[in-house]
Design a protein around this motif. Structure first.
Motif, PDB file in Angstrom:
ATOM      1  N   LYS A  88       0.802  -1.229   0.000  1.00  0.00           N
ATOM      2  CA  LYS A  88       0.000   0.000   0.000  1.00  0.00           C
ATOM      3  C   LYS A  88       0.835   1.280   0.000  1.00  0.00           C
ATOM      4  O   LYS A  88       0.441   2.294  -0.568  1.00  0.00           O
ATOM      5  N   ASP A  89       1.984   1.269   0.673  1.00  0.00           N
ATOM      6  CA  ASP A  89       2.793   2.494   0.728  1.00  0.00           C
ATOM      7  C   ASP A  89       3.809   2.578  -0.412  1.00  0.00           C
ATOM      8  O   ASP A  89       4.619   3.502  -0.475  1.00  0.00           O
ATOM      9  N   ASN A  90       3.765   1.588  -1.309  1.00  0.00           N
ATOM     10  CA  ASN A  90       4.581   1.627  -2.528  1.00  0.00           C
ATOM     11  C   ASN A  90       6.082   1.769  -2.248  1.00  0.00           C
ATOM     12  O   ASN A  90       6.788   2.489  -2.952  1.00  0.00           O
ATOM     13  N   ASP A  91       6.563   1.051  -1.213  1.00  0.00           N
ATOM     14  CA  ASP A  91       8.000   1.132  -0.890  1.00  0.00           C
ATOM     15  C   ASP A  91       8.763  -0.111  -1.369  1.00  0.00           C
ATOM     16  O   ASP A  91       9.916  -0.316  -1.003  1.00  0.00           O
ATOM     17  N   SER A  92       8.093  -0.928  -2.180  1.00  0.00           N
ATOM     18  CA  SER A  92       8.688  -2.151  -2.761  1.00  0.00           C
ATOM     19  C   SER A  92       8.885  -3.286  -1.758  1.00  0.00           C
ATOM     20  O   SER A  92       9.626  -4.237  -2.023  1.00  0.00           O
ATOM     21  N   TYR A  93       8.246  -3.187  -0.605  1.00  0.00           N
ATOM     22  CA  TYR A  93       8.245  -4.259   0.393  1.00  0.00           C
ATOM     23  C   TYR A  93       6.836  -4.417   0.957  1.00  0.00           C
ATOM     24  O   TYR A  93       6.115  -3.431   1.107  1.00  0.00           O
TER      25      TYR A  93
END
Length: 218
Positions: A88-93
């Protein structure tokens, strides 16, 4: 998955219970015991990742392995989109909270939740619509190519037009969320019209049986 039962969580029991209590308040479809089990599985999966990588959560590669090996997904484009729907936060994890929240919908979501999730997966550029081009790419990617066809792209284009005719209620040549929602409610089979992005009943049962029923050490 086989190492899940025998592995001991790296977190101490008190910390684990506190985290499970916190996350179970926001996990709509899991009880505290189930959240506890999912946290332990998350820690095992994190431990299997390379030590060279930062420990922010499950990376794309590990997550795709779970989708493929546990839930039988094979479409690279769809697996990537499912990863993005969880992240959801689009941090690639995929963090622990994203893991619990994502699985809540993925395994046990209501029809409303699954419609929203599938639309998000299929809206490749995130503009709020599923365009002809997006449908073409997904359908071309997921369909088995027939060697006898001279131009398989034409068959895919025909399928896109048939799909639009059935689902595009406002006739603007693309699917809005409202179009998609109405079409799926009229015919539930259209939920995964552009590729399998939810687990089937057999995979879900196998996953829940192994993770929840066989792991009763609270």
């Amino acid at each position: 998955m086989s190492s899940f039962i025998s592995n001991v969580s790296a977190m101490n029991k008190k910390k684990l219970q506190k985290l499970a209590e916190s996350l179970s308040k926001t996990a709509k479809h899991f009880n505290k015991h189930e959240v506890h089990c999912l946290i332990k599985l998350f820690n095992v999966l994190m431990g299997e990742q390379s030590e060279q990588r930062p420990k922010n959560g499950l990376d794309r590669s590990k997550f795709r392995n779970i989708l493929h090996n546990t839930f039988g997904m094979t479409d690279d484009m769809i697996m990537d989109r499912v990863f993005r729907a969880f992240d959801k936060d689009n941090d690639s994890y995929v963090s622990i909270a994203e893991w619990i929240g994502g699985l809540s919908v993925f395994l046990r979501g209501t029809l409303d939740e699954k419609i929203k999730y599938c639309f998000e997966v299929y809206d490749l550029n995130g503009d709020g619509y599923i365009s002809r081009e997006e449908m073409f790419h997904m359908l071309k990617n997921s369909l088995i190519k027939q060697p006898t066809e001279e131009d398989p792209d034409e068959g895919v284009k025909d399928l896109v037009e048939l799909t639009l005719k059935k689902m595009d209620h406002d006739h603007d040549g693309r699917l809005s969320y409202t179009d998609f929602d109405k079409a799926v409610r009229d015919e539930n089979l259209l939920l995964e019209a552009f590729g399998p992005c939810l687990p089937d009943a057999k995979s879900t049962l196998a996953f829940e049986s192994q993770v929840f029923q066989e792991n009763n050490e609270l």
